[in-house]
Design a protein around this motif. Structure first.
Motif, PDB file in Angstrom:
ATOM      1  N   GLY A  10     -18.056   3.113  -6.515  1.00 26.87           N
ATOM      2  CA  GLY A  10     -17.583   3.721  -7.453  1.00 26.87           C
ATOM      3  C   GLY A  10     -16.073   3.844  -7.478  1.00 26.87           C
ATOM      4  O   GLY A  10     -15.437   3.000  -6.839  1.00 26.87           O
ATOM      5  N   SER A  11     -15.667   4.700  -8.102  1.00 27.83           N
ATOM      6  CA  SER A  11     -14.124   4.969  -8.188  1.00 27.83           C
ATOM      7  C   SER A  11     -13.856   6.424  -7.480  1.00 27.83           C
ATOM      8  O   SER A  11     -14.605   7.582  -7.651  1.00 27.83           O
ATOM      9  CB  SER A  11     -13.542   4.935  -9.357  1.00 27.83           C
ATOM     10  N   ALA A  12     -12.540   6.588  -6.881  1.00 28.30           N
ATOM     11  CA  ALA A  12     -12.301   7.834  -6.499  1.00 28.30           C
ATOM     12  C   ALA A  12     -10.585   7.766  -6.434  1.00 28.30           C
ATOM     13  O   ALA A  12     -10.051   6.881  -6.969  1.00 28.30           O
ATOM     14  CB  ALA A  12     -12.447   8.107  -4.858  1.00 28.30           C
ATOM     15  N   TYR A  13     -10.020   8.918  -6.079  1.00 28.21           N
ATOM     16  CA  TYR A  13      -8.391   8.923  -6.258  1.00 28.21           C
ATOM     17  C   TYR A  13      -7.890   9.540  -5.071  1.00 28.21           C
ATOM     18  O   TYR A  13      -8.297  10.461  -4.398  1.00 28.21           O
ATOM     19  CB  TYR A  13      -8.273   9.862  -7.377  1.00 28.21           C
ATOM     20  N   VAL A  14      -6.522   8.944  -4.666  1.00 28.04           N
ATOM     21  CA  VAL A  14      -5.717   9.320  -3.779  1.00 28.04           C
ATOM     22  C   VAL A  14      -4.381   9.453  -4.101  1.00 28.04           C
ATOM     23  O   VAL A  14      -3.689   8.919  -5.133  1.00 28.04           O
ATOM     24  CB  VAL A  14      -5.853   8.339  -2.551  1.00 28.04           C
ATOM     25  N   SER A  15      -3.855  10.728  -3.624  1.00 27.50           N
ATOM     26  CA  SER A  15      -2.269  10.725  -4.096  1.00 27.50           C
ATOM     27  C   SER A  15      -1.327   9.719  -3.673  1.00 27.50           C
ATOM     28  O   SER A  15      -1.579   9.136  -2.675  1.00 27.50           O
ATOM     29  CB  SER A  15      -1.823  12.159  -3.451  1.00 27.50           C
ATOM     30  N   LYS A  16      -0.408   9.219  -4.554  1.00 30.88           N
ATOM     31  CA  LYS A  16       0.333   8.270  -4.347  1.00 30.88           C
ATOM     32  C   LYS A  16       1.481   8.375  -3.161  1.00 30.88           C
ATOM     33  O   LYS A  16       2.013   7.415  -2.566  1.00 30.88           O
ATOM     34  CB  LYS A  16       1.096   7.912  -5.547  1.00 30.88           C
ATOM     35  N   ASP A  17       1.496   9.542  -2.657  1.00 31.55           N
ATOM     36  CA  ASP A  17       2.194  10.024  -1.595  1.00 31.55           C
ATOM     37  C   ASP A  17       1.761   9.448  -0.279  1.00 31.55           C
ATOM     38  O   ASP A  17       2.510   9.297   0.847  1.00 31.55           O
ATOM     39  CB  ASP A  17       2.221  11.551  -1.492  1.00 31.55           C
ATOM     40  N   TYR A  18       0.364   9.047  -0.240  1.00 34.61           N
ATOM     41  CA  TYR A  18      -0.035   8.784   0.783  1.00 34.61           C
ATOM     42  C   TYR A  18      -0.764   7.136   0.832  1.00 34.61           C
ATOM     43  O   TYR A  18      -1.533   6.873   1.718  1.00 34.61           O
ATOM     44  CB  TYR A  18      -1.306   9.610   1.301  1.00 34.61           C
ATOM     45  N   VAL A  19      -0.241   6.493  -0.032  1.00 40.76           N
ATOM     46  CA  VAL A  19      -0.719   5.086  -0.101  1.00 40.76           C
ATOM     47  C   VAL A  19       0.305   3.918  -0.165  1.00 40.76           C
ATOM     48  O   VAL A  19       1.406   4.340  -0.768  1.00 40.76           O
ATOM     49  CB  VAL A  19      -1.435   4.865  -1.613  1.00 40.76           C
ATOM     50  N   ASP A  20       0.228   3.123   0.696  1.00 40.72           N
ATOM     51  CA  ASP A  20       1.233   1.970   1.025  1.00 40.72           C
ATOM     52  C   ASP A  20       0.609   0.532   0.657  1.00 40.72           C
ATOM     53  O   ASP A  20      -0.376   0.393   1.123  1.00 40.72           O
ATOM     54  CB  ASP A  20       1.907   2.182   2.425  1.00 40.72           C
ATOM     55  N   GLY A  21       1.264  -0.137  -0.219  1.00 46.60           N
ATOM     56  CA  GLY A  21       0.730  -1.521  -0.386  1.00 46.60           C
ATOM     57  C   GLY A  21       1.925  -2.044  -1.378  1.00 46.60           C
ATOM     58  O   GLY A  21       2.831  -1.975  -2.028  1.00 46.60           O
ATOM     59  N   ASP A  22       1.965  -3.375  -1.138  1.00 47.20           N
ATOM     60  CA  ASP A  22       2.985  -4.477  -1.902  1.00 47.20           C
ATOM     61  C   ASP A  22       2.946  -4.242  -3.415  1.00 47.20           C
ATOM     62  O   ASP A  22       3.855  -4.529  -4.221  1.00 47.20           O
ATOM     63  CB  ASP A  22       2.825  -5.863  -1.428  1.00 47.20           C
ATOM     64  N   TYR A  23       1.526  -4.293  -3.668  1.00 46.02           N
ATOM     65  CA  TYR A  23       1.257  -4.528  -5.160  1.00 46.02           C
ATOM     66  C   TYR A  23       0.700  -3.285  -6.006  1.00 46.02           C
ATOM     67  O   TYR A  23       0.185  -3.206  -7.248  1.00 46.02           O
ATOM     68  CB  TYR A  23       0.195  -5.697  -5.476  1.00 46.02           C
ATOM     69  N   VAL A  24       0.430  -2.300  -5.314  1.00 46.61           N
ATOM     70  CA  VAL A  24      -0.022  -0.921  -5.781  1.00 46.61           C
ATOM     71  C   VAL A  24       0.833  -0.703  -6.952  1.00 46.61           C
ATOM     72  O   VAL A  24       0.287  -0.218  -8.029  1.00 46.61           O
ATOM     73  CB  VAL A  24      -0.304   0.085  -4.965  1.00 46.61           C
ATOM     74  N   LYS A  25       1.982  -0.767  -7.032  1.00 41.91           N
ATOM     75  CA  LYS A  25       3.033  -0.312  -8.165  1.00 41.91           C
ATOM     76  C   LYS A  25       2.738  -1.033  -9.485  1.00 41.91           C
ATOM     77  O   LYS A  25       3.174  -0.438 -10.294  1.00 41.91           O
ATOM     78  CB  LYS A  25       4.358  -0.060  -7.762  1.00 41.91           C
ATOM     79  N   TYR A  26       2.207  -2.080  -9.367  1.00 37.56           N
ATOM     80  CA  TYR A  26       1.816  -3.130 -10.513  1.00 37.56           C
ATOM     81  C   TYR A  26       0.401  -2.918 -11.013  1.00 37.56           C
ATOM     82  O   TYR A  26       0.088  -3.642 -12.038  1.00 37.56           O
ATOM     83  CB  TYR A  26       2.054  -4.393  -9.984  1.00 37.56           C
ATOM     84  N   THR A  27      -0.246  -2.081 -10.357  1.00 34.42           N
ATOM     85  CA  THR A  27      -1.610  -1.841 -10.998  1.00 34.42           C
ATOM     86  C   THR A  27      -1.792  -1.247 -12.438  1.00 34.42           C
ATOM     87  O   THR A  27      -0.790  -0.657 -12.736  1.00 34.42           O
ATOM     88  CB  THR A  27      -2.621  -0.919 -10.107  1.00 34.42           C
TER      89      THR A  27
END
Length: 369
Positions: A138-155
């Motif tokens: 399914g889906s869940a949520y994580v604060s942006k403060d703790y996620v690192d990825g090259d393309y996450v900001k384009y989702t």
């Protein structure tokens, strides 16, 4: 592919191999944000068009250059303008320890578990402060403060409504037979602010695995053991009617602070006595109470002084005998609003701990169920 991403994939893949698992990073993927979007041979609007793509079909993302996504297209490489392409899946890692994975995009939402530093996640969307991730089917949520990825900001952007809704709809019910201690801090050694009787409903402010931060209807904030609080969603069973709730009743009543005391009066603008004030306030919400304070004490159900909620009726013996002769509406925060012919005169707010109130208090009734 960016150097940082390449290094991360190599390291993570090596770790999975070392652990003997078959887990692997999912490929970054995206889709057209519209119909008939051009795929070009180079990252330029002047380059040859290799074909067209439409929303609904995912393509593997190979790289991102200025203004363009490089994708795998029909067995070769193609380029799509980032104005017409959105990322649907983005590889990412957790940057931090014991990071909560939440049911909704809110710090007050249930924690489904915790991630360790470096754990892999697949981001599928975002709002202002949260990334949505794939989690256990399914889906869940994580604060942006703790996620690192090259393309996450384009989702893709998702509706930024879950935080407010979660906070509004989540509440807790005390399940401990002997009551539940409300503590100042999330610790068994912390100061006990009060004891919440079994069945008490509280607003849930933040959910943890061992402790839950709650706010009582009187506005008192503190922590309770998660073991003895049933966290629920939806409409609360108490303090709710078809036309209002306790907070609304109090807010309406306070509009008439300053209205003079008139014996037998029921006009909230020109004059009311104590029971006339309470009677007229509740009448506005479609609830008809008995007209005088003594008879009004038979309305609703009895509630203890320690379990008062906004909107409850509080009764006093101001005549020096055993009968009830005064009534008000509990506001929360240890105060009540009432109409008095005493020193304050008229509709006013008084503390339940004042000498008059403490010495004459008799009982309380709850009419909002």
């Amino acid at each position: 592919m960016g150097m940082r991403k390449a290094i991360r994939q190599v390291c993570v893949t090596a770790l999975f191999v070392a652990l003997g698992t078959v887990t692997a990073l999912a490929a970054d993927a995206g889709q057209a944000s519209g119909t008939n979007v051009n795929v070009r041979a180079e990252a330029s609007t002047g380059a040859n068009v290799l074909g067209k793509i439409n929303k609904g079909t995912e393509y593997t993302i190979l790289d991102k250059t200025s203004g363009w996504f490089k994708i795998s297209y029909n067995g070769s490489n193609g380029f799509v303008s980032d104005d017409y392409f959105e990322v649907t899946k983005a590889d990412a890692t957790i940057d931090g320890s014991s990071v909560n994975c939440r049911e909704k995009a809110s710090t007050s939402a249930n924690s489904l578990g915790k991630f360790a530093d470096g754990d892999y996640v697949c981001v599928t969307g975002q709002n202002d402060s949260w990334y949505r991730i794939s989690y256990k089917g399914g889906s869940a949520y994580v604060s942006k403060d703790y996620v690192d990825g090259d393309y996450v900001k384009y989702t893709a952007k998702i509706a930024n409504e879950t935080a407010a809704e979660a906070k509004k709809s989540v509440y807790g019910v005390v399940t401990a037979d002997g009551g539940l201690k409300l503590r100042k801090e999330a610790s068994m050694n912390s100061v006990v602010l009060t004891v919440l009787p079994k069945g008490t409903e509280v607003n849930v402010d933040r959910v943890g695995q061992e402790w839950i931060r709650v706010i009582t209807d009187g506005g008192q904030k503190g922590y309770v053991s998660a073991e003895f609080l049933s966290v629920r969603e939806g409409v609360r069973t108490t303090r709710s009617t078809g036309s209002g709730n306790g907070a609304a009743v109090v807010a309406y009543g306070k509009q008439f602070i300053g209205t003079p005391y008139v014996w037998g009066g029921t006009n909230l603008k020109t004059g009311v006595d104590c029971s006339g004030f309470v009677y007229s306030v509740y009448k506005n919400f479609g609830i008809t109470l008995n007209r005088n304070s003594a008879a009004m004490a038979s309305n609703g159900v009895e509630v203890s002084k320690s379990n008062l909620q906004a909107g409850d009726l509080v009764f006093f013996n101001s005549g020096g005998n055993s009968s009830i002769s005064h009534v008000g509406i509990y506001c929360g925060d240890g105060t009540y609003v009432h109409s008095t012919d005493g020193k304050a005169y008229g509709v006013t707010v008084t503390s339940l701990s004042s000498s008059y109130s403490a010495n004459t208090y008799v009982t309380a009734r709850r009419v909002l169920r």
